[in-house]
Motif scaffolding. Structure first.
Motif, short mmCIF file in Angstrom:
data_model
loop_
_atom_site.label_atom_id
_atom_site.label_comp_id
_atom_site.label_asym_id
_atom_site.label_seq_id
_atom_site.Cartn_x
_atom_site.Cartn_y
_atom_site.Cartn_z
N ALA A 49 -36.37 6.41 -63.51
CA ALA A 49 -36.95 6.80 -62.22
C ALA A 49 -37.28 8.29 -62.19
O ALA A 49 -38.33 8.72 -61.67
N ILE A 50 -36.38 9.12 -62.74
CA ILE A 50 -36.65 10.57 -62.81
C ILE A 50 -37.87 10.83 -63.66
O ILE A 50 -38.73 11.68 -63.34
N ASN A 51 -37.96 10.09 -64.75
CA ASN A 51 -39.10 10.28 -65.66
C ASN A 51 -40.40 9.89 -64.97
O ASN A 51 -41.43 10.61 -65.04
N LEU A 52 -40.39 8.74 -64.25
CA LEU A 52 -41.61 8.31 -63.57
C LEU A 52 -41.99 9.25 -62.42
O LEU A 52 -43.17 9.60 -62.21
N SER A 53 -40.94 9.65 -61.66
CA SER A 53 -41.23 10.58 -60.55
C SER A 53 -41.76 11.90 -61.08
O SER A 53 -42.66 12.54 -60.49
N LEU A 151 -43.30 17.22 -52.18
CA LEU A 151 -42.51 16.05 -51.81
C LEU A 151 -42.02 15.29 -53.05
O LEU A 151 -40.88 14.77 -53.09
N THR A 152 -42.92 15.25 -54.09
CA THR A 152 -42.51 14.58 -55.34
C THR A 152 -41.37 15.33 -56.01
O THR A 152 -40.42 14.71 -56.55
N ASP A 153 -41.40 16.66 -56.02
CA ASP A 153 -40.31 17.45 -56.60
C ASP A 153 -38.99 17.18 -55.87
O ASP A 153 -37.90 17.06 -56.49
N THR A 154 -39.12 17.10 -54.55
CA THR A 154 -37.90 16.81 -53.78
C THR A 154 -37.33 15.44 -54.15
O THR A 154 -36.11 15.27 -54.29
N GLN A 158 -33.80 14.48 -55.89
CA GLN A 158 -32.86 13.54 -55.27
C GLN A 158 -32.44 12.45 -56.26
O GLN A 158 -31.29 12.03 -56.28
N PHE A 159 -33.45 12.01 -57.09
CA PHE A 159 -33.08 11.06 -58.15
C PHE A 159 -32.03 11.66 -59.09
O PHE A 159 -31.09 10.98 -59.53
N GLN A 160 -32.23 12.93 -59.43
CA GLN A 160 -31.29 13.60 -60.34
C GLN A 160 -29.92 13.71 -59.71
O GLN A 160 -28.89 13.46 -60.36
N LYS A 161 -29.86 14.08 -58.43
CA LYS A 161 -28.56 14.20 -57.75
C LYS A 161 -27.89 12.83 -57.66
O LYS A 161 -26.65 12.72 -57.81
#
Length: 621
Positions: A49-53, A151-154, A158-161
């Motif tokens: 998910a982090i990779n796709l985001s 917004l994508t960075d946020t 959030q995925f990382q956290k």
């Protein structure tokens, strides 16, 4: 403790401890593995998910760059790819959550919703309009792109956290599982140490001590599990073994005392029997035996009374250790004489009487005066009765010896009378006839006839004197402890002293026993045959051979190398031949006197000893 108490409760068993403990450890292990697997599985999706985001930021920049360059077709393609990325299956959970707007969502879902709806509502329509060169109200698409990228960075953050939170939760869970595992392991170790190892050590140590003979050991194990039940069972077993061992020791001591008593009685009886058998002259010491028996019995008083067959008072009365009191004087002797009719000792107040009898012959009693009210033990009663029986045997043997001695005296007197009749009586009759002739010649005055008569008288007197000496030699023969062989050797020496002939004795009866009567008769036959040889054979050698034949009979042969036997040997030594014939008939045989073909005379005699006859009768039975 019993099995009912043992069966109560889940933790009333060692196996329950071990089973629950192992099940707990296995459950913790399985849960830890499952949770770790589940968390790592989620962590793998978070990374995607982090990779796709993160790739959506790049795609957003590509759209902006394509629009600036006027590459509208590429921009349209990039817009479609970015839209597909927002609807990727990795974000299916987020899309499903957005379908329920009333549900309280997590921050990740909220940030995804803001970024996604901003893409759908603002950024995508504007970018598509720009790519299609359509008029739009958006003043500048670059601002929209920057806002979408923010917004994508946020969302990426959030995925990382969220992924880091899952890792932290996994570590926390693993630490908790480790703590629980250590706690459960310590509890299991404690239980095994105190509920299994310690009781087993006590049981092992107690078993070793019991194996060394200490049966008073006990095991103290508290609880209601198998080991406590085993410990109590072990204690009962140890107590049972100790009780059995004590009972066994008592029995061994009792048997040992009985064996000692029996040994004392047996040694005493053997000694008494040996003394009876060794008393060849019949002088058996009743006094010593009664005294020794009294020492074995202790303080009880013993008295021996012996009666004749018709006597009313004892001819022999012995009190042990020469005590001054005489209990027999206080009782009626007729009672003593009548107790032999009873099969058991006569029981009176304070005393017991034991009969000395054999068959119908009653010899006397052994009177026991019990000191105190205690009953005499059975082994002592049996000992006294056995001694009484041995006394009866000794007295019976004495009477039998006396009867045998009298019978032997009568037999010898009969033989002496017959020998005197056959020798001296006839010689004296002959001399009496000659004296009568001499008296008649004197009365008639025939003095010329007196000298021949006087010569016959002189010859007759010499012959009678010689016969008397031979008879005296015969009567003086005796059989000492050396037996027949020694007596024959002594006879041969006497014959050698009276003649110059070489007399040889060949004795070969070392393996065959003879009774006293047989030995005496054989000795007399050898003596008479030897005297005939030295007086009448006029030879140089005499051989006396006594041997056992294969049929276990005994053969006596006396040979000489003299002139041989005349046709009428009775005239030569009629009384000697009569003696030998009489002796041979007493032994059940017959004398055979013949002349040898090579010269000389042979006297042979064969008979069967009584011991061999008894053996033959036994074999036939």
């Amino acid at each position: 403790m019993n099995t009912d108490n043992y069966q109560q409760g889940l933790f009333g068993s060692v196996m329950s401890y071990i089973t629950v403990s192992l099940a707990t450890i296995i459950a913790i292990t399985l849960i830890s593995i499952f949770v770790s697997f589940w968390v790592t599985e989620l962590a793998d999706k978070d990374a995607q998910a982090i990779n796709l985001s993160g790739s959506m930021r790049m795609q957003t920049y590509r759209i902006g760059l394509a629009l600036e360059r006027g590459e509208f077709e590429a921009a349209t393609q990039n817009i479609e790819e970015l839209h597909k990325t927002w609807n990727h299956s990795i974000f299916a959970q987020q899309h499903s959550l957005l379908k329920d707007p009333e549900e309280e969502h997590s921050k990740l879902t909220q940030y995804f919703a803001i970024a996604y709806f901003n893409w759908l509502s603002n950024t995508k329509p504007a970018l598509q309009a720009t790519a299609n060169r359509a008029p739009t109200n958006t003043p500048n698409f670059n601002l929209l792109l920057e806002n979408q990228v923010l917004l994508t960075d946020t969302l990426v953050n959030q995925f990382q956290k969220d992924a880091e939170r899952k890792i932290v939760n996994l570590r926390t869970f693993q630490l908790a599982a480790l703590f629980i595992t250590v706690l459960v392991g310590s509890l299991i170790f404690y239980l095994l140490k105190n509920r299994v190892e310690k009781p087993l050590s006590q049981l092992t140590e107690t078993a070793e001590r019991i194996s060394e003979g200490d049966f008073n050991q006990r095991v103290d194990v508290e609880g209601s599990d198998e080991l406590s039940l085993l410990a109590e069972t072990f204690n009962r077993m140890s107590k049972s073994i100790a009780d059995s061992y004590n009972v066994l020791e008592e029995r061994v001591e009792e048997r040992t005392r009985a064996l000692q008593q029996n040994n004392i009685a047996l040694e005493f009886l053997i000694t008494t029997a040996r003394n009876i058998l060794e008393s060849h002259d019949g002088k058996f010491s009743f006094s010593d035996t009664i005294s020794d028996l009294s020492d074995i019995l202790g303080d009880h008083k013993l008295e021996l009374c012996l009666f004749t067959e018709q006597g009313q008072r004892p001819y022999l009365q012995l009190v042990a250790h020469n005590r001054t009191d005489n209990p027999c004087e206080k009782t009626d002797c007729n009672n003593c004489r009548n107790i032999h009719q009873k099969s058991k000792p006569l029981l009176l107040e304070g005393q017991q009487r034991f009969s000395i009898s054999m068959g119908e012959r009653h010899f006397g009693i052994i009177d026991l005066h019990i000191n105190g009210s205690n009953k005499l033990p059975d082994w002592q009663q049996n000992l006294i009765q056995s001694v009484a029986n041995q006394f009866a045997v000794a007295l019976s043997m004495g009477e039998q010896k006396d009867r045998d001695h009298r019978f032997a005296m009568l037999s010898e007197r009969t033989v002496i009378a017959r020998e005197l009749h056959d020798s001296l009586a006839q010689a004296l009759s002959y001399l009496q006839i000659q004296v009568t002739r001499l008296q008649k010649s004197k009365d008639r005055g025939s003095y010329e006839l007196q000298q021949p008569i006087i010569d016959e008288l002189r010859e007759g007197l010499s012959s009678a004197y010689r016969q008397l000496r031979e008879l005296l030699t015969t009567f003086r023969l005796k059989m000492d402890e050396g037996g027949l062989k020694t007596a024959l050797e002594s006879t041969v020496e006497q014959l050698r002293a009276r003649s110059d002939m070489a007399i040889v004795l060949d004795y070969q009866l070392v393996n065959l026993p003879l009774d006293a009567s047989e030995e005496i008769h054989l000795l007399q036959i050898v003596r008479e045959a030897g005297q005939n040889a030295i007086h009448h054979s006029r030879g140089q050698n005499v051989l006396i051979r006594l041997e056992q034949k294969p049929d276990k009979s005994v053969e006596l042969i006396v040979t000489d190398d003299g002139v041989g036997i005349p046709n009428t040997p009775e005239k030569l030594n009629h009384y000697g031949l009569a003696i030998m014939n009489e002796r041979s008939r007493n032994l059940g045989g017959e004398i055979d006197i013949t002349s040898r073909p090579t010269g000389g005379t042979q006297v042979s005699f064969v008979f069967t000893p009584s011991t061999t006859q008894t053996e033959s009768l036994t074999s036939a039975d």
